[in-house]
Every structure is written in C-alpha cells, then in structure tokens.
Design an enzyme around this catalytic site. Structure first.
Site, PDB file in Angstrom:
ATOM      1  N   TYR A 237      -1.494  -0.596  10.567  1.00 51.13           N
ATOM      2  CA  TYR A 237      -1.660  -0.943   9.155  1.00 51.13           C
ATOM      3  C   TYR A 237      -0.435  -0.529   8.347  1.00 51.13           C
ATOM      4  O   TYR A 237       0.107  -1.323   7.558  1.00 51.13           O
ATOM      5  CB  TYR A 237      -2.910  -0.254   8.608  1.00 51.13           C
ATOM      6  CG  TYR A 237      -3.158  -0.490   7.145  1.00 51.13           C
ATOM      7  CD1 TYR A 237      -3.617  -1.715   6.691  1.00 51.13           C
ATOM      8  CD2 TYR A 237      -2.947   0.524   6.206  1.00 51.13           C
ATOM      9  CE1 TYR A 237      -3.849  -1.937   5.345  1.00 51.13           C
ATOM     10  CE2 TYR A 237      -3.178   0.318   4.856  1.00 51.13           C
ATOM     11  CZ  TYR A 237      -3.633  -0.908   4.432  1.00 51.13           C
ATOM     12  OH  TYR A 237      -3.861  -1.118   3.094  1.00 51.13           O
TER      13      TYR A 237
ATOM     14  N   SER B  21       0.847  -1.195   0.000  1.00 47.94           N
ATOM     15  CA  SER B  21       0.000   0.000   0.000  1.00 47.94           C
ATOM     16  C   SER B  21       0.876   1.236   0.000  1.00 47.94           C
ATOM     17  O   SER B  21       1.996   1.220   0.535  1.00 47.94           O
ATOM     18  CB  SER B  21      -0.905   0.025   1.236  1.00 47.94           C
ATOM     19  OG  SER B  21      -1.547   1.286   1.379  1.00 47.94           O
TER      20      SER B  21
END
Length: 253
Positions: A153, A140
């Site tokens: 995350y 990501s």
C-alpha cells in the site's frame, strides 16, 4: 482555487469520495461520480435529493484501459468541461511481511496508481487545450516512508506522491493546478478493515469539509489531514534511517 466547470470525483460511491461529492452537491455544484458499483452511486443520488447541485452517476472500472477516456467524454458531453477532477479511487490491503505477496503489490498498483494514470491520460489533453483546470490526486501519509504492514500500500501511495510532484512542476505554468491529498486515518469502510490502533482517526464528513475548503479556496500543493498526525509523520520523514527504523518498530509493536 475555484475552477469553473463540473467536478469529477472517482471513488465517489463510498468513504471520502462520497462525502466530498455530497459536500459539493450541497454547495450547488455539478458533480459526476464514478465508482465500480452502480448501487453505491444510486445511494449518493438518493442522499443528494433536495440539494441544489446536480449529480450524474458515471459508473466504470478505472483499472481498465480506455474506461477513463469513455467516462470523460460522457461527462463533458452531459455536464460540461471538467474544471476539477478529484482522483480518489483506490483501495487498501494491509499485509504483514510474512504474508508478502507479489499479487497484492500488483493489485494495489493497478487500483491505486494505474487508475489515476488512466484518468490523467484522458484529462490532461483537454485541460491543456483549455489552459485551465484542477486535478487532485489522493495519495496518503503512508506514502511518506515505510510503515509496518504497508509494503504494498505504501509503495503505491509513494508512487502517487512522486507523480503528483512531477506533474505540478510541469503543469502549473500552463494553468493546470495539480494538488496532492495526503490523508491520515479517516473513518471509512477501508479503515474499518484495520485491526490496529489508528491515531487521530478523523470523521469522514470533517475530512470532506477540510478537503472541500482547500480545493475551493486554497492554492497550495499538499492537502493534509488530520494535521496533528501529519506533523508527526513529517517529522519522522526527516529522521535518518538509523533513528527512523528502530523508532517506528518500537512505536508499532
């Protein structure tokens, strides 16, 4: 880079994994899809009815040691050697600093990092023996630098970026193409959980089309989308902490 063989997509039951599986099936590929929930894979099979490709549901929990090895065995016995593996399974749990939880960190590392590690452990000996293959790891743009509400995350995605970089260096001379997927905001059930503005939010089918083209026809290491958002974060990545930290604080308040 079109690598002969079947395509294995993890996290294929929803979101980007589902859309990519359908794109490959529409192109006539042999696709094995893995997800925890059998019903989501059945939905993919139903959506693929009439497409020229063949879909094989291979449900499993990739956070459990040994599952990936069993799945890869089953796929290669029924669909042939895996030419391209898209390690897309993972999840997102946004969490503010005042709610910081070690359990959340452990959960995301298990779902996002260890699931990939187990798959790599099962795939690499086979691909190295064949001297060819493509492995795409979905990280990501949040892994570039620290962002608010993403301590857990972002850490998991930063680990994947580092892992993919390391493997690319070692494996490329041996015929294995390691690709790094760094999406920004793509409209999926995971991003539907977010209660904050998501700049340049991208439709999942458009993202899947971009990813498909890069996997089939590109050869570069990093695949990013949407590009405008990626360019912004790439610029921020270059800033010293004295500029980066207060700037991002102001941008996200």
């Amino acid at each position: 880079m079109n690598v002969a063989g079947s395509v294995w997509i993890t996290g294929a039951g929803s979101g980007l994994g589902r859309a990519l599986a359908l794109r490959y099936l529409n192109a006539g590929a042999s696709v094995a899809g893995t997800a925890r929930r059998v019903e989501t894979l059945a939905d993919v099979a139903s959506a693929a009815a009439g497409m020229t490709g063949q879909f094989k549901a291979q449900p499993g929990d990739l956070t459990k040691a040994g599952q990936a090895e069993t799945l890869v065995d089953a796929i290669e016995q029924t669909a042939g050697p895996i030419g391209c593996a898209v390690l897309n399974a993972g999840t997102h749990i946004p969490e503010a600093a005042d709610k910081f939880s070690a359990a959340t960190v452990a959960s995301l590392l298990e779902s996002n990092v260890m699931s990939v590690a187990y798959c790599l452990e099962a795939l690499l000996p086979r691909m190295l023996a064949r001297g060819r293959g493509q492995i795409a790891i979905n990280a990501s743009l949040a892994g570039y630098r620290g962002l608010p509400r993403a301590a857990a995350y972002g850490a998991s995605k930063a680990a994947l970026i580092n892992m993919a970089e390391s493997l690319r260096i070692e494996l490329e001379p041996r015929g294995i193409a390691v690709r790094l997927i760094n999406p920004g905001f793509v409209r999926t059930p995971l991003t539907d959980r977010n209660n904050f503005p998501m700049p340049f939010l991208m439709d999942v089918e458009k993202a899947a089309e971009r990813l498909y083209r890069e996997l089939e026809h590109g050869s570069g290491f990093e695949i990013v989308f949407p590009r405008r958002f990626a360019y912004i974060l790439k610029f921020l990545r270059l800033l010293p902490y004295a500029l980066y930290l207060p700037l991002v604080r102001r941008m996200t308040q």
